[in-house]
Design an enzyme around this catalytic site. Structure first.
Site, PDB file in Angstrom:
ATOM      1  N   LYS A 118      -8.582  -1.545   5.983  1.00 20.82           N
ATOM      2  CA  LYS A 118      -8.865  -2.131   4.667  1.00 20.82           C
ATOM      3  C   LYS A 118      -7.881  -3.255   4.349  1.00 20.82           C
ATOM      4  O   LYS A 118      -8.249  -4.291   3.804  1.00 20.82           O
ATOM      5  CB  LYS A 118      -8.796  -1.041   3.591  1.00 20.82           C
ATOM      6  CG  LYS A 118      -9.987  -0.089   3.652  1.00 20.82           C
ATOM      7  CD  LYS A 118      -9.850   1.096   2.723  1.00 20.82           C
ATOM      8  CE  LYS A 118      -8.853   2.091   3.224  1.00 20.82           C
ATOM      9  NZ  LYS A 118      -8.948   3.442   2.703  1.00 20.82           N
ATOM     10  N   SER A 167      -7.485   3.962   8.968  1.00 23.27           N
ATOM     11  CA  SER A 167      -8.211   3.870   7.701  1.00 23.27           C
ATOM     12  C   SER A 167      -7.498   2.902   6.750  1.00 23.27           C
ATOM     13  O   SER A 167      -8.109   1.991   6.182  1.00 23.27           O
ATOM     14  CB  SER A 167      -8.294   5.279   7.086  1.00 23.27           C
ATOM     15  OG  SER A 167      -8.649   5.233   5.742  1.00 23.27           O
ATOM     16  N   HIS A 188       0.853  -1.191   0.000  1.00 17.74           N
ATOM     17  CA  HIS A 188       0.000   0.000   0.000  1.00 17.74           C
ATOM     18  C   HIS A 188       0.883   1.232   0.000  1.00 17.74           C
ATOM     19  O   HIS A 188       1.837   1.321   0.769  1.00 17.74           O
ATOM     20  CB  HIS A 188      -0.914   0.031   1.227  1.00 17.74           C
ATOM     21  CG  HIS A 188      -1.806   1.236   1.234  1.00 17.74           C
ATOM     22  ND1 HIS A 188      -3.001   1.273   0.550  1.00 17.74           N
ATOM     23  CD2 HIS A 188      -1.643   2.460   1.773  1.00 17.74           C
ATOM     24  CE1 HIS A 188      -3.543   2.463   0.703  1.00 17.74           C
ATOM     25  NE2 HIS A 188      -2.735   3.217   1.432  1.00 17.74           N
ATOM     26  N   ARG A 238     -14.564  12.780   6.593  1.00 16.82           N
ATOM     27  CA  ARG A 238     -13.286  13.453   6.884  1.00 16.82           C
ATOM     28  C   ARG A 238     -12.899  14.387   5.747  1.00 16.82           C
ATOM     29  O   ARG A 238     -12.370  15.478   5.956  1.00 16.82           O
ATOM     30  CB  ARG A 238     -12.185  12.409   7.094  1.00 16.82           C
ATOM     31  CG  ARG A 238     -12.314  11.669   8.416  1.00 16.82           C
ATOM     32  CD  ARG A 238     -11.408  10.447   8.455  1.00 16.82           C
ATOM     33  NE  ARG A 238     -10.013  10.787   8.282  1.00 16.82           N
ATOM     34  CZ  ARG A 238      -9.095   9.978   7.746  1.00 16.82           C
ATOM     35  NH1 ARG A 238      -9.419   8.773   7.335  1.00 16.82           N
ATOM     36  NH2 ARG A 238      -7.854  10.357   7.639  1.00 16.82           N
ATOM     37  N   ASP A 246     -15.052   2.655   7.092  1.00 14.29           N
ATOM     38  CA  ASP A 246     -14.001   3.565   6.615  1.00 14.29           C
ATOM     39  C   ASP A 246     -14.487   4.380   5.420  1.00 14.29           C
ATOM     40  O   ASP A 246     -14.200   5.567   5.296  1.00 14.29           O
ATOM     41  CB  ASP A 246     -12.742   2.778   6.232  1.00 14.29           C
ATOM     42  CG  ASP A 246     -11.713   3.722   5.639  1.00 14.29           C
ATOM     43  OD1 ASP A 246     -11.259   4.613   6.374  1.00 14.29           O
ATOM     44  OD2 ASP A 246     -11.416   3.628   4.435  1.00 14.29           O
TER      45      ASP A 246
END
Ligand code: URA
Length: 458
Positions: free
Chosen positions: A216, A212, A111, A197, A190
């Protein structure tokens, strides 16, 4: 008590069972507690996250709590509970049973916290898969100046981002490489929280970003994960200290959830490679998969591949071999074809291009990542709200790297777009983006990888 106070007596048209069931949770108490800097209890965190997801906690209550978290922070225990509550709002995927030829497949994912010109997922996913590791890359679409991986891949003719869970399992078993959209039931809390947000100025918070991302990735069910935490003007984290804290928080969350997690902190003060946009980034990824491409993209792809391969029990293989011998490209072609794409179709070309030339002789001393990202976005490569279409052809390419010599009048950047009216705003965004001056002798030796946060086992 009047009839109107008794839920059983209220007009069914006005009665919303979600507002009274369960009735005992008070959303105001955690807001006040966090405002005063207190630590929230597990019940308060779970009550807020589950209640907001189900519609029992109002958006204005959740946005108050989010702002209090931005200002007061959270402890590691609070972050772990918040993350677990978001995971529990949806399904947890499980790829642990995948086999090929009677052998159990290991899964590894990556990620990135998002950067300008960051196309590394495109070459990295098939590269790691070409060593027999399954890469379940569930990705998102871009919002703002950092483009989404799915938007880039959608510039390939026929390629589709949506796969069912069965299709994911089949593709991972047969091809190993997969990049697809996360299903709606993966950490839905999320999704709802991120949208809130985004419009309440509460994105920039290490506890909220860490939970967050990790909710995931943990829900996705990968066995190992490498995080690319970007630092610099084109990234969420502008300082090395902030990026280190974010990386260490996420590595700890991964380890506690049983995911072998490490992180690289990488420089995002200048954009990565030579292109930012959609089709232009696919073209650059194909160069890397063909054994060429910009040195910084190759460096980062290999560094992340080594992390993923080591976490998958392959510490001694050299991923550079598969960029040279075509095996990573073979895996790319299989991955694209498995999702309906034509790997041989030419990429779309823009209707208009516009060159930005050097105003002086000298060396390129700076190229601001944020300005380049904003220009690509203004040209149509990104969106202003979820669901908006993006242009496949829009983007920016640059022809020199930091430290390269330039001559007055030489093309530095090319803008790409289908809509000529977008060019003036993009030029304005780029007005101070480049610096030309004295050469810095060390600039071409700088590595993108600034630091590593090693694996932690839970
Ligand atoms: N990416 C995410 O998925 N979440 C954040 O909060 C920030 C970046």
């Amino acid at each position: 008590m009047t009839d109107a106070d008794d839920p059983a007596q209220v007009d069914p048209q006005l009665f919303d069972p979600q507002l009274v069931d369960p009735p005992l949770f008070d959303p105001v108490a955690p807001i006040l507690a966090k405002k005063d800097g207190a630590e929230l209890t597990d019940d308060q965190i779970r009550g807020m996250v589950a209640g907001f997801t189900a519609g029992r906690v109002a958006p204005e209550q959740m946005s108050s709590l989010l702002m209090a978290i931005v200002l007061q922070g959270m402890t590691r225990r609070e972050i772990a509970t918040w993350t677990a509550a978001m995971i529990d709002s949806g399904v947890r995927m499980d790829f642990s049973g995948l086999t090929r030829g009677g052998r159990r497949l290991r899964t590894a994912d990556k990620h990135s916290t998002g950067g300008v010109g960051d196309k590394v997922t495109l070459p990295l996913t098939p590269l790691v898969a070409s060593f027999g590791v399954a890469v379940p890359q569930l990705s998102g679409r871009g919002l703002g100046h950092t483009g989404g991986t799915l938007d880039k891949l959608e510039s390939i003719l026929g390629w589709r981002a949506e796969l069912s869970v069965d299709q994911m399992q089949r593709q991972l078993t047969e091809v190993g490489a997969m990049v697809c959209a996360a299903t709606a039931d993966l950490a839905p809390a999320d999704r709802k929280l991120y949208a809130l947000r985004d419009v309440t100025g509460t994105v920039a918070s290490i506890p909220l970003i860490a939970s967050s991302i990790m909710s995931k990735k943990i829900a996705e069910g990968t066995q190992s994960l490498v995080l690319d935490v970007k630092v610099g003007s084109g990234a969420f984290m502008k300082t090395l200290d902030g990026a280190r804290e974010l990386a260490e928080t996420m590595v700890a969350l991964g380890a506690e959830a049983g995911v072998v997690t490490s992180a690289l902190l990488t420089d995002m003060s200048t954009p990565l490679g030579r292109s930012a946009g959609n089709a232009v980034e696919v073209a650059e990824s194909l160069e890397v998969l063909s054994g060429g491409g910009p040195a910084d993209v190759v460096e980062l792809t290999l560094a992340l591949a080594r992390e993923m391969l080591e976490a998958s029990g392959l510490p001694d293989v050299d991923p550079a071999d598969h960029l040279r011998n075509g095996r990573a490209m073979d895996a790319w072609r299989a991955m694209i074809a498995a999702q309906g794409g034509d790997p041989d179709a030419p990429l779309p070309v823009p209707r208009h291009t516009h060159e930005v030339t050097a105003r002086d002789d000298g060396h390129l001393t700076s190229l601001d990542a944020l300005a380049v990202g904003q220009a690509a976005w203004l040209l149509g490569a990104g969106r202003t709200k979820p669901g908006e279409a993006v242009s496949a052809t829009a983007g920016v390419t640059w022809h020199v790297g930091i430290g390269d010599s330039v001559r007055r009048g030489q093309p530095l950047l090319t803008l790409h777009t289908d809509d000529e009216t977008r060019i003036p705003a993009a030029l304005e965004a780029l007005r101070d983006a480049t610096g030309v001056g004295e050469a810095d002798a060390r600039s071409d030796l700088r590595s993108r990888v600034l630091e590593r946060v090693p694996f932690r086992r839970g």
